[in-house]
Design a protein around this motif. Structure first.
Motif, PDB file in Angstrom:
ATOM      1  N   ASN A 138       0.836  -1.202   0.000  1.00 37.03           N
ATOM      2  CA  ASN A 138       0.000   0.000   0.000  1.00 37.03           C
ATOM      3  C   ASN A 138       0.871   1.251   0.000  1.00 37.03           C
ATOM      4  N   ALA A 139       1.966   1.234   0.798  1.00 35.30           N
ATOM      5  CA  ALA A 139       2.863   2.383   0.837  1.00 35.30           C
ATOM      6  C   ALA A 139       3.541   2.595  -0.516  1.00 35.30           C
TER       7      ALA A 139
ATOM      8  N   ALA B 278       5.291   0.593  13.511  1.00 42.84           N
ATOM      9  CA  ALA B 278       4.692   1.646  12.694  1.00 42.84           C
ATOM     10  C   ALA B 278       5.298   1.599  11.302  1.00 42.84           C
ATOM     11  N   VAL B 279       4.424   1.522  10.264  1.00 46.93           N
ATOM     12  CA  VAL B 279       4.849   1.552   8.856  1.00 46.93           C
ATOM     13  C   VAL B 279       4.306   2.846   8.260  1.00 46.93           C
ATOM     14  N   ALA B 280       5.198   3.803   7.984  1.00 42.62           N
ATOM     15  CA  ALA B 280       4.770   5.130   7.528  1.00 42.62           C
ATOM     16  C   ALA B 280       5.451   5.459   6.218  1.00 42.62           C
ATOM     17  N   ASP B 281       4.789   6.303   5.414  1.00 40.97           N
ATOM     18  CA  ASP B 281       5.365   6.765   4.158  1.00 40.97           C
ATOM     19  C   ASP B 281       5.183   8.272   4.052  1.00 40.97           C
ATOM     20  N   ASN B 282       5.877   8.878   3.094  1.00 44.17           N
ATOM     21  CA  ASN B 282       5.748  10.320   2.871  1.00 44.17           C
ATOM     22  C   ASN B 282       4.934  10.607   1.623  1.00 44.17           C
ATOM     23  N   GLY B 283       3.906   9.746   1.409  1.00 46.13           N
ATOM     24  CA  GLY B 283       3.022   9.927   0.261  1.00 46.13           C
ATOM     25  C   GLY B 283       1.913  10.928   0.536  1.00 46.13           C
ATOM     26  N   PRO B 284       0.823  10.878  -0.254  1.00 46.79           N
ATOM     27  CA  PRO B 284      -0.265  11.865  -0.104  1.00 46.79           C
ATOM     28  C   PRO B 284      -1.148  11.627   1.110  1.00 46.79           C
ATOM     29  N   GLY B 285      -1.020  10.464   1.783  1.00 43.24           N
ATOM     30  CA  GLY B 285      -1.857  10.211   2.947  1.00 43.24           C
ATOM     31  C   GLY B 285      -3.215   9.643   2.563  1.00 43.24           C
ATOM     32  N   VAL B 286      -4.084   9.447   3.566  1.00 42.17           N
ATOM     33  CA  VAL B 286      -5.420   8.878   3.387  1.00 42.17           C
ATOM     34  C   VAL B 286      -6.458   9.970   3.631  1.00 42.17           C
TER      35      VAL B 286
END
Length: 612
Positions: free
Chosen positions: A519-520, A546-554
């Motif tokens: 998904n990330a 915690a699995v985080a990305d610097n994408g556009p978010g939800v």
């Protein structure tokens, strides 16, 4: 005196009781009728909800099955062995491709896999050993061949021209430097799925023209839900899709049609009595099919109405008995005593009768509860199968990248082996030894990748046990490493806390991490400086990942339905990945949630820490 009292009050008492009896009968009839109507309406609503849920579940299982098989022609169309065989048609290459397709067919449960050249002639097939082999057959007339050659991909449900068995043909074009080389075709048959459907209520899938294709009742295959124009029938026969099927209309009133709400319908099979069903449907948008389930309503409605009538009758009789008692007490002396005694005996008899009816109703309710428990067990089994299908679908998505990852070390092994042979002839043992060491390292690398793929694809259902969190994270990153490097995504980890052990099952935990990382990756497509952060923290008896990305978010509206089945913002998504992941984590005694982040999306796994 007693005779005189009886004589004086006999006439009015008889009239009073006649009026009382008539009023009681009217009230009882009204109460029973109202209870019957209310119970039937509520039972129909419950059946409608149950039927709609069953149709959605059937559609999800079939959608997952189709998604799993759609990856196969895509991967084979990129296979260099297929392209080389289509260009050269050397007997040695054809034989190797036949064996490869045979192995793939057995491993993926596809009915048959075959390769057709640009002229429509089959040059290799997985059933090359069988009497019904497709090798040498001309399929240039098949729509799935013509459409794949022009559009690149095609799907067609039809009878096999050789086997005469129905199935879905999925095809994809194989391109070469100078143009199309041919087509890879995978045929999928649904016998096992139809056998599974036949254990419960009737279910079938119909195409956009209303022709029944996949069904738990074989006699309904190739029937139509609405009259099919003669021109369409002639075209289907000209394409040899359904043989000599007469396209008989399924006798359903009202006719079945896609709908968001389950409806009552009557179906009269040939030579059988008419039966009532609660018909529900669910759409398969990717293939244009519609899934229908038919839940029988006769027994459920009868049971609900019988129970409601019994309760209404018991309540009405109790009220009537109370009113009769009051009426009796208003009568004089001996008449009241005599009537009271008779009423008591009558009431006892009726109570015994109603008690017997209530006991019978209770026994029926116990049987229905047992049936419901069996149905719930079946749902749990289908949920496990859905988790495994999600895992295999995920594996199919990453198969192309892993295949490319393996091709590089294989090519390097070949180069080092050739160099080693040259240096061996020259007597340069030191260089030969160095090359062999490099070959061993590359072989270990391939082994790690294939071991991880095999372990990831295995169906697992063991109870939670201590798992080293670093192993699960390393396994997930190993599977997705080709795609991470292809997109240029930087992965940031705090490996100090990854030595913690959690209560889980490794490969199901790995499946959850793969879903979150995929998904990330999809969120980071075409993003500048893409980055994924994996942060592990330990607090008392809980471990947070915690699995985080610097994408556009939800988006806020999407976050509200993020863990709702079949709710998705992806054009090709099923809306089941996060739902399945949350169910897996819940089985471990943990939680999966979306937490606010200053940038991008942040999913957090909370798991129980394993005791030392």
């Amino acid at each position: 005196m007693t005779s005189e009292v009886l004589a004086d009050h006999g006439g009015p008492t008889v009239r009073r009781w006649i009026i009382f009896g008539l009023v009681s009968l009217v009230l009882l009839a009204g109460a029973i009728g109202f209870a019957d109507s209310l119970a039937g309406r509520r039972a129909a609503e419950d059946l409608a909800r149950q039927a709609q849920a069953s149709a959605a579940l059937h559609a999800a299982v079939l959608r997952s099955e189709l998604a799993k098989h759609r990856t196969l022609p895509f991967v084979l169309a990129q296979d260099p062995d297929v392209a080389r065989t289509l260009r050269s048609t050397e007997p040695r290459d054809v034989d190797a491709l036949n064996r490869k397709l045979e192995s793939l067919s057995g491993g993926t449960r596809a009915a048959v896999i075959y390769v057709v050249n640009a002229k429509g002639m089959t040059i290799a097939a997985s059933n090359w050993r069988q009497p019904t082999s497709f090798v040498g057959s001309d399929y240039g007339f098949r729509p799935y061949f013509r459409e794949a050659m022009t559009d690149g991909t095609a799907e067609l449900f039809a009878l096999g021209t050789v086997s005469r068995r129905p199935g879905l043909f999925m095809s994809r074009r194989v391109d070469g430097p100078d143009g199309p080389l041919g087509v890879v075709v995978v045929k999928v048959e649904f016998e096992s799925l139809e056998a599974e459907w036949s254990t419960s209520e009737p279910a079938f899938a119909a195409d956009s023209q209303g022709v029944i294709l996949v069904t738990s009742i074989p006699a309904w295959r190739f029937r139509t839900l609405h009259p099919l124009p003669l021109a369409d029938q002639d075209q289907l026969r000209a394409e040899h899709r359904f043989g000599d099927a007469p396209f008989t209309l399924l006798d359903a009133r009202p006719a079945l049609a896609p709908s968001r709400v389950a409806t009552l319908t009557e179906i009269e099979p040939p030579g059988q009595p008419k039966r009532r069903y609660m018909a529900a449907s669910a759409s398969l948008a990717t293939s244009g099919w519609t899934i229908y389930t038919l839940t029988p309503v006769g027994s459920a409605l009868r049971a609900a109405k019988t129970s409601a009538r019994a309760i209404a009758l018991m309540t009405g009789l109790a009220l009537c008995a109370g009113a009769a008692t009051i009426l009796r007490w208003r009568s004089q002396g001996a008449v009241r005593a005599a009537r009271q005694d008779a009423a008591r005996r009558e009431l006892e008899t009726r109570v015994q009768e109603r008690t017997a009816e209530l006991s019978a109703a209770n026994q029926r309710l116990t049987v229905e509860m047992e049936e419901r428990r069996r149905a719930e067990a079946h749902v749990h089994l289908m949920r496990d199968e859905l988790i495994q299908s999600n895992k295999l679908a995920t594996l199919g998505q990453i198969a192309a990248g892993v295949a490319h990852e393996i091709n590089q070390p294989v090519a390097a092994i070949r180069a080092y082996a050739d160099n080693a042979a040259i240096f061996l002839e020259r007597g340069d043992d030191k260089t030969v030894k160095a090359n062999l060491g490099l070959i061993a390292g590359l072989t270990d690398r391939i082994g790690r990748i294939t071991d991880e793929l095999r372990a990831f694809a295995r169906k697992s259902g063991s109870p939670p046990a201590p798992v080293l969190l670093r192993d699960a994270i390393d396994g997930a990153l190993l599977l997705l490493d080709p795609r991470l490097r292809q997109q240029g995504v930087r992965v940031v980890r705090n490996e100090a806390n990854e030595a913690a052990q959690v209560m889980a099952e490794r490969f199901r935990l790995e499946q959850v991490l793969v879903n979150l990382l995929q998904n990330a990756l999809e969120a980071l497509e075409n993003r500048p400086d893409p980055e994924i952060r994996i942060a592990v923290s330990v607090k008392r008896a809980r471990v947070r990942v915690a699995v985080a990305d610097n994408g556009p978010g939800v988006a806020a509206e999407a976050a509200e339905t993020l863990f709702t089945p079949f709710a998705t913002t992806k054009p090709r998504g099923l809306g089941l990945g996060l739902v399945i992941s949350r169910d897996i984590v819940a089985a471990f005694g943990g939680e999966l949630s979306l937490e606010p982040a200053p940038r991008g999306a942040c999913f957090v796994l909370s798991l129980a820490k394993a005791r030392s």
